[in-house]
Design a protein around this motif. Sequence first.
Motif, PDB file in Angstrom:
ATOM      1  N   ASP A  29      37.410 -56.686 -31.588  1.00 61.66           N
ATOM      2  CA  ASP A  29      36.700 -56.706 -32.528  1.00 61.66           C
ATOM      3  C   ASP A  29      35.493 -57.066 -32.560  1.00 61.66           C
ATOM      4  N   GLU A  30      34.315 -56.705 -32.381  1.00 63.13           N
ATOM      5  CA  GLU A  30      33.206 -57.894 -32.645  1.00 63.13           C
ATOM      6  C   GLU A  30      33.283 -58.579 -33.683  1.00 63.13           C
ATOM      7  N   THR A  31      33.790 -58.082 -34.618  1.00 61.37           N
ATOM      8  CA  THR A  31      32.810 -58.668 -35.556  1.00 61.37           C
ATOM      9  C   THR A  31      33.956 -60.132 -36.334  1.00 61.37           C
ATOM     10  N   MET A  32      35.086 -60.420 -35.250  1.00 53.70           N
ATOM     11  CA  MET A  32      35.736 -61.353 -35.329  1.00 53.70           C
ATOM     12  C   MET A  32      35.453 -62.466 -34.873  1.00 53.70           C
ATOM     13  N   VAL A  33      35.521 -62.996 -35.965  1.00 55.64           N
ATOM     14  CA  VAL A  33      35.145 -65.139 -36.915  1.00 55.64           C
ATOM     15  C   VAL A  33      35.533 -65.386 -35.639  1.00 55.64           C
ATOM     16  N   ALA A  34      34.387 -66.923 -34.787  1.00 59.53           N
ATOM     17  CA  ALA A  34      35.303 -67.410 -34.358  1.00 59.53           C
ATOM     18  C   ALA A  34      35.685 -69.224 -35.394  1.00 59.53           C
ATOM     19  N   GLU A  35      36.373 -70.186 -34.768  1.00 59.64           N
ATOM     20  CA  GLU A  35      36.900 -71.337 -35.505  1.00 59.64           C
ATOM     21  C   GLU A  35      35.215 -71.862 -35.355  1.00 59.64           C
ATOM     22  N   GLN A  36      34.983 -72.938 -36.470  1.00 60.76           N
ATOM     23  CA  GLN A  36      33.856 -73.299 -37.041  1.00 60.76           C
ATOM     24  C   GLN A  36      32.503 -73.183 -36.369  1.00 60.76           C
ATOM     25  N   ASP A  37      32.424 -71.748 -36.765  1.00 59.93           N
ATOM     26  CA  ASP A  37      31.116 -71.141 -36.400  1.00 59.93           C
ATOM     27  C   ASP A  37      30.493 -72.146 -37.772  1.00 59.93           C
ATOM     28  N   GLU A  38      29.524 -71.951 -36.810  1.00 59.50           N
ATOM     29  CA  GLU A  38      28.403 -72.530 -38.093  1.00 59.50           C
ATOM     30  C   GLU A  38      27.370 -71.774 -38.201  1.00 59.50           C
ATOM     31  N   GLU A  39      27.188 -70.538 -38.024  1.00 58.01           N
ATOM     32  CA  GLU A  39      26.284 -69.785 -38.377  1.00 58.01           C
ATOM     33  C   GLU A  39      27.304 -68.996 -40.010  1.00 58.01           C
ATOM     34  N   VAL A  40      28.688 -68.662 -39.520  1.00 60.57           N
ATOM     35  CA  VAL A  40      28.971 -68.095 -41.024  1.00 60.57           C
ATOM     36  C   VAL A  40      29.315 -69.196 -41.602  1.00 60.57           C
ATOM     37  N   GLU A  41      29.827 -70.731 -41.307  1.00 58.43           N
ATOM     38  CA  GLU A  41      29.567 -71.268 -42.806  1.00 58.43           C
ATOM     39  C   GLU A  41      28.430 -71.892 -43.030  1.00 58.43           C
ATOM     40  N   HIS A  42      27.479 -71.334 -42.539  1.00 58.05           N
ATOM     41  CA  HIS A  42      26.312 -71.513 -42.831  1.00 58.05           C
ATOM     42  C   HIS A  42      25.361 -70.893 -44.865  1.00 58.05           C
ATOM     43  N   ASP A  43      26.248 -69.008 -44.038  1.00 53.69           N
ATOM     44  CA  ASP A  43      26.852 -68.795 -45.076  1.00 53.69           C
ATOM     45  C   ASP A  43      27.079 -68.446 -46.161  1.00 53.69           C
ATOM     46  N   GLU A  44      28.473 -69.519 -45.546  1.00 56.37           N
ATOM     47  CA  GLU A  44      29.739 -69.239 -46.906  1.00 56.37           C
ATOM     48  C   GLU A  44      29.505 -70.343 -47.313  1.00 56.37           C
ATOM     49  N   ALA A  45      28.231 -71.553 -47.096  1.00 52.28           N
ATOM     50  CA  ALA A  45      27.398 -72.558 -48.100  1.00 52.28           C
ATOM     51  C   ALA A  45      26.830 -72.409 -49.002  1.00 52.28           C
ATOM     52  N   ASN A  46      26.372 -70.925 -48.584  1.00 53.23           N
ATOM     53  CA  ASN A  46      24.691 -69.898 -49.947  1.00 53.23           C
ATOM     54  C   ASN A  46      25.336 -69.184 -50.173  1.00 53.23           C
ATOM     55  N   ASP A  47      26.534 -68.319 -49.830  1.00 53.72           N
ATOM     56  CA  ASP A  47      27.121 -67.208 -50.845  1.00 53.72           C
ATOM     57  C   ASP A  47      27.503 -67.414 -52.322  1.00 53.72           C
ATOM     58  N   GLU A  48      27.829 -66.610 -53.092  1.00 54.00           N
ATOM     59  CA  GLU A  48      28.274 -66.462 -54.401  1.00 54.00           C
ATOM     60  C   GLU A  48      29.411 -66.688 -54.642  1.00 54.00           C
ATOM     61  N   PHE A  49      30.463 -67.277 -53.559  1.00 59.94           N
ATOM     62  CA  PHE A  49      30.985 -67.628 -54.118  1.00 59.94           C
ATOM     63  C   PHE A  49      30.918 -69.708 -53.881  1.00 59.94           C
ATOM     64  N   ALA A  50      29.697 -70.019 -53.873  1.00 60.15           N
ATOM     65  CA  ALA A  50      29.737 -71.063 -53.113  1.00 60.15           C
ATOM     66  C   ALA A  50      30.365 -71.937 -54.426  1.00 60.15           C
ATOM     67  N   ALA A  51      29.540 -71.465 -55.653  1.00 58.82           N
ATOM     68  CA  ALA A  51      29.952 -72.566 -56.839  1.00 58.82           C
ATOM     69  C   ALA A  51      31.178 -72.841 -56.757  1.00 58.82           C
ATOM     70  N   TYR A  52      32.505 -71.932 -56.998  1.00 54.43           N
ATOM     71  CA  TYR A  52      33.706 -71.848 -56.770  1.00 54.43           C
ATOM     72  C   TYR A  52      33.856 -72.722 -56.014  1.00 54.43           C
ATOM     73  N   TYR A  53      33.476 -72.738 -55.073  1.00 57.41           N
ATOM     74  CA  TYR A  53      33.907 -73.611 -53.818  1.00 57.41           C
ATOM     75  C   TYR A  53      34.028 -75.788 -54.177  1.00 57.41           C
ATOM     76  N   ARG A  54      32.981 -75.545 -54.507  1.00 54.00           N
ATOM     77  CA  ARG A  54      31.989 -76.480 -55.165  1.00 54.00           C
ATOM     78  C   ARG A  54      33.009 -77.293 -56.308  1.00 54.00           C
ATOM     79  N   LYS A  55      34.126 -75.715 -57.221  1.00 59.37           N
ATOM     80  CA  LYS A  55      34.134 -77.113 -58.363  1.00 59.37           C
ATOM     81  C   LYS A  55      33.185 -76.449 -59.015  1.00 59.37           C
ATOM     82  N   ASP A  56      32.048 -76.297 -59.357  1.00 55.02           N
ATOM     83  CA  ASP A  56      31.047 -76.223 -60.324  1.00 55.02           C
ATOM     84  C   ASP A  56      31.467 -75.146 -61.267  1.00 55.02           C
ATOM     85  N   VAL A  57      32.193 -74.092 -61.101  1.00 58.47           N
ATOM     86  CA  VAL A  57      32.470 -73.263 -62.175  1.00 58.47           C
ATOM     87  C   VAL A  57      34.315 -73.218 -61.552  1.00 58.47           C
TER      88      VAL A  57
END
Length: 521
Positions: free
Chosen positions: A127-155
């Motif tokens: 599947d073309e949408t499979m995410v490779a390990e340590q993908d910089e683009e995916v890591e950047h998107d997840e660091a700034n998405d709607e769930f980032a505050a939860y994973y930073r333990k802010d909420v």
Amino acid sequence: MSGKKTKRAEPGGPKGAEIVRKKGKGGGEEAEGEVKEKKQEKDVEVLSKEEIEEKLREIKQSSTEETLRKKRGDKMQRATHGKALRLQRAAAKRERQSQRAKLREKHGEAMVPKEVPKTIESTREYDETMVAEQDEEVEHDEANDEFAAYYRKDVAPKVLITMSPYARVRTWKLCYELQRCIPHAEIFSRKGVPLKKVVEQAKAKGYTDLLVVHENMREPNGIVFCHLPEGPTAFFKINNLTFTKDIKKTGDSSDHYPEVVVNNFNTRLGHTIARMFTCLFPQNPEFKGRRVVTLHNQRDYLFFRHHRYEFKKEGTKAALLELGPRMTLRLKWLQKGTFDTRCGEFEWVLKMSGRLLAGLGRVAAMRALSSSASRAPSGAAFLAPRASAARTLGAARTRFAWGDDAKGPEVPVGGRMGPSENPELHTYDGDYRGTISKGDKPIPDYFYRTPTMGTTYIDRCLTYTISAILWFWFSYHMYYHSGHILGHWYMPYLHEFSDAELGIPADSAADPEYWGQHKKN
């Protein structure tokens, strides 16, 4: 010849020791020592890669020939000696595994690799949408998405659980079981409040997630999952729901924070769904409670399980005790932002099949069917009036039996309501198709050149009630006003009867009760 003895080796013994000649005690020890040395030399012998592959092929070929031979055998004999055959196959399988293990131990893992079992996931196409390990683009998107505050333990997670308007008992039961799994979850009755207002109230009170359990035909059939305050919103179809009391050998849940295991979410969409579910639980699991909530994705079906584990044999093995509930989820759509089915932007929607299309637009399909039936031959045109009649009857039964479940402003009732995936517009229990528990056969959507399926439980109840009322009215009037049916007869007046007929004595007759007449008598 008397001083020499020959001994043939056992069938399972080494090939190099077929015949051993013994010459007294000393000669026997020397011969045994030579056999052992030859055997060790043969074991130490290093084979080439081609020879190893040839041996592996021989092992696999022997198992294939044995399987074919057993398939060609007598079926009656296999049925009679089924247990013995299964034991024999298991023993042969263990023998093949031991042979591979010996070759792997001598020549290493690289020369004799382990066989990969053929499973649904191992044979899945790329599947073309499979995410490779340590993908910089995916890591950047997840660091700034709607769930980032939860994973930073802010909420800290705070979950609100509600249900469809005027939900039934089993829907409430699922809400309570979800509350047992999710820490800091609260349940509120929705009643007739629109879902958009529920979202606004939840945001105002500081909730981070909203779960709306949707029902159909008095059974929970879907969950609307809305992450607050910015979304996204997802709708999951519930399949194979099993409550805790229906699971054998269950345990009691504790108040400890559970561990969360998400497995096989490998695509961009899978990452989003996995992050949504992990936001429901605190990030500091309490390992003392040994609770674990598992979400396993397999072919786009999400298996939800809740267990308590216990380590055994010095931590080498673990025993699981299911706590419930157990269910399978299927993602139907994912929407950006909070719940808005009219103006919201859908990020992903499940491809509609023919069965789903029939469920989403039955009214539109019937219109198209009636228009096409006017141009079709007479055999096909026969379907249109029967289909319309069946649909009208279903809507009438829905309004009669469950019209109260669709109360509220801007909520249509009956055949005009929206698709089942829209919990704001689809708030009723569905068309009545019979009560299966009372012995009814499900009523199909359409009838085409077939007789009706018979009466349903509600039809029988209505028939008995109306019949009882009519018989009471008939019996009452037959008893008190039977002349309305049997007719009237002549009834004479009192002045038409004579005194003798009425038993009245003449005026000149003596009164026998007079006190002065008793002496004369």
